[in-house]
Design a protein around this motif. Structure first.
Motif, PDB file in Angstrom:
ATOM      1  N   VAL A 154    -103.289 -36.159 -44.141  1.00  0.00           N
ATOM      2  CA  VAL A 154    -103.832 -36.384 -42.806  1.00  0.00           C
ATOM      3  C   VAL A 154    -105.350 -36.342 -42.859  1.00  0.00           C
ATOM      4  O   VAL A 154    -105.939 -35.392 -43.405  1.00  0.00           O
ATOM      5  CB  VAL A 154    -103.308 -35.325 -41.811  1.00  0.00           C
ATOM      6  N   LEU A 155    -105.996 -37.380 -42.296  1.00  0.00           N
ATOM      7  CA  LEU A 155    -107.442 -37.418 -42.127  1.00  0.00           C
ATOM      8  C   LEU A 155    -107.731 -37.621 -40.647  1.00  0.00           C
ATOM      9  O   LEU A 155    -107.207 -38.552 -40.036  1.00  0.00           O
ATOM     10  CB  LEU A 155    -108.063 -38.567 -42.927  1.00  0.00           C
ATOM     11  N   VAL A 156    -108.571 -36.751 -40.068  1.00  0.00           N
ATOM     12  CA  VAL A 156    -108.845 -36.779 -38.633  1.00  0.00           C
ATOM     13  C   VAL A 156    -110.353 -36.818 -38.410  1.00  0.00           C
ATOM     14  O   VAL A 156    -111.095 -36.012 -38.984  1.00  0.00           O
ATOM     15  CB  VAL A 156    -108.260 -35.543 -37.921  1.00  0.00           C
ATOM     16  N   THR A 157    -110.818 -37.735 -37.568  1.00  0.00           N
ATOM     17  CA  THR A 157    -112.233 -37.816 -37.237  1.00  0.00           C
ATOM     18  C   THR A 157    -112.406 -37.868 -35.723  1.00  0.00           C
ATOM     19  O   THR A 157    -111.468 -38.180 -34.983  1.00  0.00           O
ATOM     20  CB  THR A 157    -112.876 -39.084 -37.842  1.00  0.00           C
ATOM     21  N   THR A 158    -113.615 -37.556 -35.265  1.00  0.00           N
ATOM     22  CA  THR A 158    -113.992 -37.766 -33.868  1.00  0.00           C
ATOM     23  C   THR A 158    -115.439 -38.235 -33.846  1.00  0.00           C
ATOM     24  O   THR A 158    -116.153 -38.168 -34.854  1.00  0.00           O
ATOM     25  CB  THR A 158    -113.872 -36.478 -33.023  1.00  0.00           C
ATOM     26  N   GLU A 159    -115.889 -38.673 -32.681  1.00  0.00           N
ATOM     27  CA  GLU A 159    -117.281 -39.103 -32.560  1.00  0.00           C
ATOM     28  C   GLU A 159    -118.251 -37.929 -32.629  1.00  0.00           C
ATOM     29  O   GLU A 159    -119.415 -38.100 -33.009  1.00  0.00           O
ATOM     30  CB  GLU A 159    -117.474 -39.867 -31.242  1.00  0.00           C
ATOM     31  N   LEU A 160    -117.778 -36.738 -32.271  1.00  0.00           N
ATOM     32  CA  LEU A 160    -118.650 -35.574 -32.284  1.00  0.00           C
ATOM     33  C   LEU A 160    -119.045 -35.243 -33.721  1.00  0.00           C
ATOM     34  O   LEU A 160    -118.192 -35.073 -34.592  1.00  0.00           O
ATOM     35  CB  LEU A 160    -117.937 -34.383 -31.642  1.00  0.00           C
ATOM     36  N   ARG A 161    -120.355 -35.202 -33.979  1.00  0.00           N
ATOM     37  CA  ARG A 161    -120.931 -34.906 -35.293  1.00  0.00           C
ATOM     38  C   ARG A 161    -120.548 -35.969 -36.336  1.00  0.00           C
ATOM     39  O   ARG A 161    -120.588 -35.698 -37.543  1.00  0.00           O
ATOM     40  CB  ARG A 161    -120.543 -33.509 -35.771  1.00  0.00           C
ATOM     41  N   TRP A 162    -120.189 -37.155 -35.884  1.00  0.00           N
ATOM     42  CA  TRP A 162    -119.858 -38.231 -36.817  1.00  0.00           C
ATOM     43  C   TRP A 162    -121.074 -38.628 -37.648  1.00  0.00           C
ATOM     44  O   TRP A 162    -122.192 -38.616 -37.120  1.00  0.00           O
ATOM     45  CB  TRP A 162    -119.334 -39.441 -36.012  1.00  0.00           C
ATOM     46  N   PRO A 163    -120.975 -38.965 -38.951  1.00  0.00           N
ATOM     47  CA  PRO A 163    -119.739 -39.067 -39.713  1.00  0.00           C
ATOM     48  C   PRO A 163    -119.265 -37.728 -40.264  1.00  0.00           C
ATOM     49  O   PRO A 163    -120.027 -37.023 -40.943  1.00  0.00           O
ATOM     50  CB  PRO A 163    -120.119 -40.015 -40.850  1.00  0.00           C
ATOM     51  N   ALA A 164    -118.036 -37.383 -39.952  1.00  0.00           N
ATOM     52  CA  ALA A 164    -117.417 -36.147 -40.408  1.00  0.00           C
ATOM     53  C   ALA A 164    -115.910 -36.297 -40.257  1.00  0.00           C
ATOM     54  O   ALA A 164    -115.438 -37.101 -39.457  1.00  0.00           O
ATOM     55  CB  ALA A 164    -117.915 -34.957 -39.585  1.00  0.00           C
ATOM     56  N   TYR A 165    -115.169 -35.529 -41.032  1.00  0.00           N
ATOM     57  CA  TYR A 165    -113.717 -35.566 -40.856  1.00  0.00           C
ATOM     58  C   TYR A 165    -113.086 -34.278 -41.362  1.00  0.00           C
ATOM     59  O   TYR A 165    -113.677 -33.539 -42.155  1.00  0.00           O
ATOM     60  CB  TYR A 165    -113.092 -36.787 -41.542  1.00  0.00           C
ATOM     61  N   ALA A 166    -111.864 -34.025 -40.868  1.00  0.00           N
ATOM     62  CA  ALA A 166    -111.041 -32.927 -41.350  1.00  0.00           C
ATOM     63  C   ALA A 166    -109.840 -33.505 -42.079  1.00  0.00           C
ATOM     64  O   ALA A 166    -109.448 -34.651 -41.846  1.00  0.00           O
ATOM     65  CB  ALA A 166    -110.579 -32.051 -40.176  1.00  0.00           C
ATOM     66  N   TRP A 167    -109.262 -32.695 -42.958  1.00  0.00           N
ATOM     67  CA  TRP A 167    -108.109 -33.172 -43.704  1.00  0.00           C
ATOM     68  C   TRP A 167    -107.050 -32.078 -43.821  1.00  0.00           C
ATOM     69  O   TRP A 167    -107.347 -30.883 -43.708  1.00  0.00           O
ATOM     70  CB  TRP A 167    -108.515 -33.646 -45.100  1.00  0.00           C
ATOM     71  N   SER A 168    -105.837 -32.531 -44.070  1.00  0.00           N
ATOM     72  CA  SER A 168    -104.725 -31.652 -44.412  1.00  0.00           C
ATOM     73  C   SER A 168    -103.897 -32.367 -45.466  1.00  0.00           C
ATOM     74  O   SER A 168    -103.318 -33.417 -45.203  1.00  0.00           O
ATOM     75  CB  SER A 168    -103.861 -31.341 -43.182  1.00  0.00           C
ATOM     76  N   PHE A 169    -103.859 -31.802 -46.687  1.00  0.00           N
ATOM     77  CA  PHE A 169    -103.162 -32.419 -47.806  1.00  0.00           C
ATOM     78  C   PHE A 169    -102.052 -31.478 -48.268  1.00  0.00           C
ATOM     79  O   PHE A 169    -102.330 -30.356 -48.729  1.00  0.00           O
ATOM     80  CB  PHE A 169    -104.118 -32.684 -48.972  1.00  0.00           C
ATOM     81  N   PRO A 170    -100.780 -31.880 -48.166  1.00  0.00           N
ATOM     82  CA  PRO A 170     -99.668 -30.962 -48.449  1.00  0.00           C
ATOM     83  C   PRO A 170     -99.445 -30.735 -49.938  1.00  0.00           C
ATOM     84  O   PRO A 170     -99.473 -31.673 -50.744  1.00  0.00           O
ATOM     85  CB  PRO A 170     -98.472 -31.690 -47.820  1.00  0.00           C
ATOM     86  N   LEU A 171     -99.195 -29.470 -50.298  1.00  0.00           N
ATOM     87  CA  LEU A 171     -98.929 -29.105 -51.685  1.00  0.00           C
ATOM     88  C   LEU A 171     -97.456 -29.231 -52.045  1.00  0.00           C
ATOM     89  O   LEU A 171     -97.103 -29.216 -53.226  1.00  0.00           O
ATOM     90  CB  LEU A 171     -99.390 -27.667 -51.950  1.00  0.00           C
ATOM     91  N   GLY A 172     -96.597 -29.299 -51.027  1.00  0.00           N
ATOM     92  CA  GLY A 172     -95.171 -29.421 -51.295  1.00  0.00           C
ATOM     93  C   GLY A 172     -94.415 -28.122 -51.277  1.00  0.00           C
ATOM     94  O   GLY A 172     -93.198 -28.097 -51.484  1.00  0.00           O
TER      95      GLY A 172
END
Length: 369
Positions: A185-203
């Motif tokens: 999962v990659l999530v961005t918003t206009e606030l403080r762009w360019p920036a993003y959060a991520w969630s990468f599953p380990l299984g």
């Protein structure tokens, strides 16, 4: 004074790949790192299939490298203004903690005949015959793969990367958010762009979660943590640590001579995604192969980088400039949602060596709103 054909400073993916490549030509190889392995490394832990391809060519077993960590076949991306795409990628990625992955790649290099020592490098002296490390080791060629704060890079007196070409990210581990299993999962918003959060599953029910933005945006630890919570509400990660990412848009020119830079030390970080493992193993492989050229290694390596990554790096540089407009990012994401081929092109541009082609540009134009 000990003499080696190749001394590699840094035992991470770039350094271990360089050692593997140099050993394939029969060179004597010594890998130095300030830490023992296994050791943790701040990272998103995602490894693209193209990175495993490079390592397989070097003789490492890709199945062994990712053993115990299931494939992650799906990617979800939310653009700054809310456009969303979620699709299966052309080939699945894996999410392997760097504490595990790096130790496995280094072990493969050792199995191939490279020697490893724990040693903090403090000085380099280059002469006509090679490179002297801390007055005790001589290398015909030295590969600097010692990360964003590279001692080797500073010894070459290369200009420091400007703040507007450096990102900073914070990451930790948390229970996997309630999303479809096997989805990055990659999530961005206009606030403080360019920036993003991520969630990468380990299984295993956990995910590597984090948030990053440009240093020039005034990023502090408090701002990074706030950004993570804003974009991934309800996530409470443990072990939060931050690191700097010198982006490829500020990449220094590889000089001639016997000292080569690979991975983060060469500012090889994708400016769109912050991805660096593919660049690390590819540049390490090219550096290790070029090391056999001795005094000509810098020139040979620079040409190899240009042939292999030149067009891609020009594409990511152009795309990173275009992405400064959230309107264009949303249009590209809508285009990816409408066409699997555009989605695959976008993924390859951000995670491997794809190019910004006419199909993606046309799709973005069609979906402008």
């Amino acid at each position: 004074m000990e003499s080696w054909d190749v001394v590699v400073v840094g035992g991470g993916p770039a350094g271990a790949a360089a050692a593997l490549a140099a050993r394939r030509s029969g060179a004597s190889v010594l890998v130095l790192d300030r830490a023992d392995f296994p050791r943790d490394k701040v990272c998103g832990d995602g490894i693209a299939p193209e990175a495993l391809d490079v390592l397989a060519v070097l003789g490492a077993d890709p199945h062994q490298l990712v053993a115990g960590y299931p494939a992650v076949p799906r990617l979800s991306l939310r653009a700054p203004r809310g456009a969303v795409v979620e699709r299966d990628t052309h080939r699945p990625s894996h999410v392997v903690p760097r504490e595990v992955l790096d130790a496995r790649i280094l072990a493969a290099a050792q199995a191939a005949g490279a020697e490893f020592r724990r040693h903090r490098v403090r000085s380099l002296e280059v002469d006509d015959d090679g490179v002297v490390v801390d007055g005790t080791l001589r290398a015909s060629v030295l590969v600097g793969a010692d990360g964003a704060e590279s001692v080797v890079r500073r010894a070459l007196d290369l200009p420091r990367t400007r703040d507007d070409r450096i990102a900073v990210a914070i990451r930790g581990y948390a229970p996997e958010p309630p999303v479809r299993p096997g989805t990055q999962v990659l999530v961005t918003t206009e606030l403080r762009w360019p920036a993003y959060a991520w969630s990468f599953p380990l299984g295993d029910g956990r995910a590597n979660v984090g948030y990053g933005e440009l240093v020039s945006g005034g990023a502090s630890r408090e701002a990074l943590v706030a950004g993570l919570h804003r974009l991934l509400p309800g996530v409470e990660p443990e072990g939060l640590r931050a690191h700097r990412l010198p982006l490829s848009t500020g990449r220094p020119r590889q000089p001639d001579g016997r000292v080569l830079l690979a991975g983060d030390a060469a500012s090889l970080i994708n400016p769109l995604t912050g991805e660096g493992i593919f660049y690390a193993v590819l540049s390490g492989a090219l550096a290790g192969s070029a090391a056999g050229a001795g005094a000509e290694a810098g020139r040979v390596y620079r040409r190899a980088l240009r042939r292999r990554l030149g067009a891609h790096l020009r594409s990511t540089s152009a795309a990173s400039q275009l992405s400064r407009w959230p309107l264009l990012m949303d249009a590209a994401v809508r285009g990816a949602a409408a066409d699997q081929r555009v989605f695959d092109d976008v993924v390859a541009l951000g995670l491997a060596d794809g190019r910004l082609g006419a199909r993606t540009l046309a799709a973005a134009v069609r979906h402008l709103r």
